[in-house]
Design an enzyme around this catalytic site. Structure first.
Site, short mmCIF file in Angstrom:
data_model
loop_
_atom_site.label_atom_id
_atom_site.label_comp_id
_atom_site.label_asym_id
_atom_site.label_seq_id
_atom_site.Cartn_x
_atom_site.Cartn_y
_atom_site.Cartn_z
N ASP A 1 0.84 -1.21 0.00
CA ASP A 1 0.00 0.00 0.00
C ASP A 1 0.87 1.25 0.00
O ASP A 1 2.06 1.20 0.35
CB ASP A 1 -0.96 0.01 1.20
CG ASP A 1 -0.24 0.00 2.55
OD1 ASP A 1 0.84 -0.61 2.65
OD2 ASP A 1 -0.75 0.62 3.51
N ASP B 1 8.59 4.79 -1.30
CA ASP B 1 7.95 4.19 -0.12
C ASP B 1 6.82 3.28 -0.55
O ASP B 1 5.69 3.71 -0.63
CB ASP B 1 7.43 5.32 0.77
CG ASP B 1 6.75 4.83 2.02
OD1 ASP B 1 6.91 3.66 2.37
OD2 ASP B 1 6.02 5.63 2.65
N GLU C 1 0.47 -1.34 5.72
CA GLU C 1 1.51 -0.76 6.58
C GLU C 1 1.20 0.69 6.90
O GLU C 1 1.41 1.17 8.01
CB GLU C 1 2.88 -0.87 5.91
CG GLU C 1 4.06 -0.48 6.81
CD GLU C 1 4.38 1.02 6.85
OE1 GLU C 1 5.10 1.45 7.75
OE2 GLU C 1 3.91 1.76 5.97
#
Ligand SMILES: CSCC[C@H](NC(C)=O)C(=O)O
Ligand SMILES: [Zn+2]
Ligand SMILES: [Zn+2]
Length: 462
Positions: A112, A143, A177
């Protein structure tokens, strides 16, 4: 040419020229033999992953899962999809080692990403556009879709070279996360599947480094998302009186800002690293009496609240901080209350308490030594190990007593996670793949029993 290359240097020049030519030829032959390993294919696959919109709160998890499974299949790796929570697939990939008795290594990444304000980006955040400098723009480029796919690309390269792991390597692609990991890694780390994996060490995400050296993280700060609420006497907007909700809240905000400055000053003075102080940032303010036509201007509201993203290093006195919140930031004497978001119970707020929150980043930890050596042998270097300033899934593994290091190989790169215009340069991405080739090779080859036997026999010889 004649004047530039002297007779003495000419043979050396031609030697280098020939070597260069041969290396180009070798790269071309390898690319022809195995087009999937060429740089352009590696970048295309990264773009493909980045183009899958997995932004919270509605991530396209199944599209991402299909993509990851197809990658695993192309590498002939074993894979399984686990749904600890419905509609939140977690992909587990296994590269079996020749010695199944050795504990495994887990390479974790989350699928995610955080939401975007598309209109504020210079390129579509899910377009993976590559600009003239080779920067790939996309949410997740740093990220941490980069890391997840770099693991797989490194395995592709290792397999192409004929390398076979001694120790089993697992890859986990986990959901959620960015919203706390409760339906992702938290469930995995408590599961029977995980117990059977017999994991000895975990690698997870780190941060980009604006400098030449890569950063590595051996611990992280705990999130303590706190909302403070003030109540007070309502009244006419023109009246000056004490004990309004706004006044009560503002007093707290001033006190919190002073504390924030005291922490930040230590970082600015170079006395502490970012991860070693408590950070406090106000992230929302909510107050006022609203009607369909807007806020009422001549009415002082009876309630006001503010939200703070607080991050606490494992080395901080967390009890003292809780006391500070209760007594100074939200004292009942000023009609204030407080609540922890994300972690509702006090015990959870202190999730690093009593747990091995710090992974040794020195010679006592062979996984750390291997990481350092592998990065060095790939021609790069690590900065001094740090405490991660935000949170990662590592905390759930450390809570299980496992050593875990946060590492994302992105040097010469501005830190843009959760920012507009997140990007990663394609050359840095490719360099990162080679860094993982070195790391995964070192981890997959490491056999502590063989090392111990080698050591004892060399002692016997002495
Ligand atoms: C507390 S769960 C959210 C996790 C997220 N991680 C990163 C790396 O940004 C954060 O620290 O906000
Ligand atoms: Zn992340
Ligand atoms: Zn993040």
């Amino acid at each position: 040419m004649e004047s530039l290359i002297s007779c003495r240097t000419r043979p050396i020049f031609f030697l280098f020229f020939n070597l260069y030519f041969l290396s180009l030829l070798f790269t071309a032959i390898t690319a022809i033999q195995n087009p999937s390993s060429s740089s352009s294919s590696i970048i295309s696959r990264f773009q493909e992953y980045l183009r899958i919109n997995t932004a919270q709160p509605n991530p396209n998890y199944y599209v991402a899962a299909d993509f990851i499974l197809s990658q695993a299949k192309s590498l002939s790796l074993e894979s399984q999809t686990i749904e600890f929570v419905k509609n939140k697939p977690l992909i587990l990939i296994k590269w079996p080692g020749k010695n199944p008795n050795l504990p495994s290594v887990l390479l974790n990444s989350h699928t995610d990403v955080v939401p975007v304000e598309s209109q504020k980006w210079i390129h579509d955040p899910f377009g993976a556009h590559i600009d003239s400098q080779g920067n790939i723009y996309a949410r997740g480029s740093q990220d941490m879709k980069c890391v997840g796919l770099q693991y797989l690309e490194a395995i592709r390269k290792l397999k192409d070279s004929g390398f076979e792991p001694t120790r089993t390597i697992y890859l986990s692609f986990v959901p959620d996360e960015e919203i706390g990991g409760h339906d992702g890694v938290e469930k995995l780390a408590e599961s029977d599947v995980y117990k059977k994996m017999n994991v000895a060490f975990v690698l997870d995400e780190g941060l980009a480094s604006p400098g030449e050296k890569y950063r590595a993280f051996y611990a992280e700060r705990s999130p303590m998302w706190t909302v403070i609420k003030a109540t007070g006497a309502p009244g006419h907007g023109a009246k000056l009186y004490d004990n309004t909700a706004m006044e009560n809240l503002l007093k707290s905000i001033e006190i919190i800002r002073r504390f924030r400055a005291s922490q930040f000053d230590m970082v600015k003075a170079g006395l502490k690293a970012e991860g070693e102080v408590v950070s406090v940032n106000m992230v929302f303010l909510k107050a006022g009496t609203q009607t369909p036509t807007g806020f009422v201007m001549n009415l002082q509201p009876s309630e006001a609240e503010a939200g703070f993203d607080i991050r606490v290093p494992p080395t901080a006195d967390q009890e003292a901080l809780l006391k500070r919140i209760a007594e100074e930031w939200a004292p009942a004497s000023r009609n204030m209350t407080f609540e922890y978001g994300q972690f509702k119970q006090k015990q959870s707020v202190l999730d690093n308490f009593g747990n091995p929150a710090l992974t040794a980043a020195d010679n006592s930890n062979p996984w750390w030594v291997l990481l350092e050596e592998a990065v060095r042998s790939a021609g790069a270097q690590l900065e001094k190990p740090e405490i991660f300033p935000a949170s990662t899934d590592c905390r759930y593994f450390r809570r299980q007593g496992l050593p875990a290091i946060g590492f994302s190989p992105m040097a010469n790169t501005p830190i843009l996670l959760h920012d507009h215009n997140e990007f990663l340069n394609q050359a840095e991405y490719l360099k990162g793949v080679d860094i993982y080739v070195s790391i995964i090779k070192a981890y997959a080859s490491y056999d502590e029993h063989a090392e111990a036997t080698k050591e004892s026999s060399s002692r016997d010889e002495l």
